[in-house]
Design an enzyme around this catalytic site. Sequence first.
Site, PDB file in Angstrom:
ATOM      1  N   TYR A 281      -1.690  -1.208  10.144  1.00 46.95           N
ATOM      2  CA  TYR A 281      -1.890  -1.667   8.761  1.00 46.95           C
ATOM      3  C   TYR A 281      -0.645  -1.388   7.928  1.00 46.95           C
ATOM      4  O   TYR A 281      -0.150  -2.271   7.220  1.00 46.95           O
ATOM      5  CB  TYR A 281      -3.106  -0.979   8.155  1.00 46.95           C
ATOM      6  CG  TYR A 281      -3.298  -1.269   6.678  1.00 46.95           C
ATOM      7  CD1 TYR A 281      -3.721  -2.521   6.242  1.00 46.95           C
ATOM      8  CD2 TYR A 281      -3.060  -0.286   5.725  1.00 46.95           C
ATOM      9  CE1 TYR A 281      -3.897  -2.793   4.891  1.00 46.95           C
ATOM     10  CE2 TYR A 281      -3.241  -0.544   4.369  1.00 46.95           C
ATOM     11  CZ  TYR A 281      -3.663  -1.793   3.962  1.00 46.95           C
ATOM     12  OH  TYR A 281      -3.831  -2.052   2.620  1.00 46.95           O
TER      13      TYR A 281
ATOM     14  N   SER B 152       0.852  -1.185   0.000  1.00 48.04           N
ATOM     15  CA  SER B 152       0.000   0.000   0.000  1.00 48.04           C
ATOM     16  C   SER B 152       0.888   1.234   0.000  1.00 48.04           C
ATOM     17  O   SER B 152       1.946   1.252   0.647  1.00 48.04           O
ATOM     18  CB  SER B 152      -0.896   0.027   1.245  1.00 48.04           C
ATOM     19  OG  SER B 152      -1.549   1.281   1.360  1.00 48.04           O
TER      20      SER B 152
END
Length: 246
Positions: free
Chosen positions: A154, A141
């Site tokens: 995350y 990401s």
Amino acid sequence: MSGSNPRVAIVTGGSRGIGREVVTRLAADGLAVVVGYAGNKDKAEEAADAVRQAGGRAVAVRADVADENAVTALFDTAEEEFGGVDVVAHVAGKMVLQPLVDFDLAVLDDMHRTNIRGTLVVAQQAARRLRPGGALITFSSSIVVQATPAYGPYAASKGAVEALTLILARELRGRDVTVNAVAPGPTVTDLFLEGRDQATIDRLASLAPLERLGTPADLAGVVSFLAGAEGHWINGQIIRVNGGAI
């Protein structure tokens, strides 16, 4: 290869969102596709049916990516149904957002089980089974470098994905197999839109100089390139697919 003996792809998280678009794109490129899914059988079967209706070859297989036995069976199915594995697009993942100070450790363990252990388990099987000329594409990401509050645990899991990806690319020296990570920015999927108001969506869209959100097709095009012959000289890289939103 001929149509009777296509290259073969496994796509985890293939039932919806970016994974579903990757399934569609790789099938359009002529690959037989194994649609891996965690729990959404109807959506996964729908994705496989769409490929078959378009003249391609696909099957849907349930597999928890962090379960080594399930992932072994997933790869076994690809080999039994289609003869081998040439591309692995590991799209499956979990995202929970909360400031670090309040983060529930049980939630942390569950997310890292999927994102870190799951990536390692899938990568192990890919490393053992990908045929020469093959490609493993993991998903990170862009949040890893954007360092946005509430994304800490995350982003940490995706930082681990990047480290595993870069090192595995070098461990597979001599195999003619590439290993790269795709790192999306904000991308329009049902999961992305869920719980976000229009003002938040507009703000995220404004981050990129191109002034829009990404689409699953933007990501699938990059996966297609990395999976094919034209992208085979790209290896051991993190490709941030975010319209310049860094």
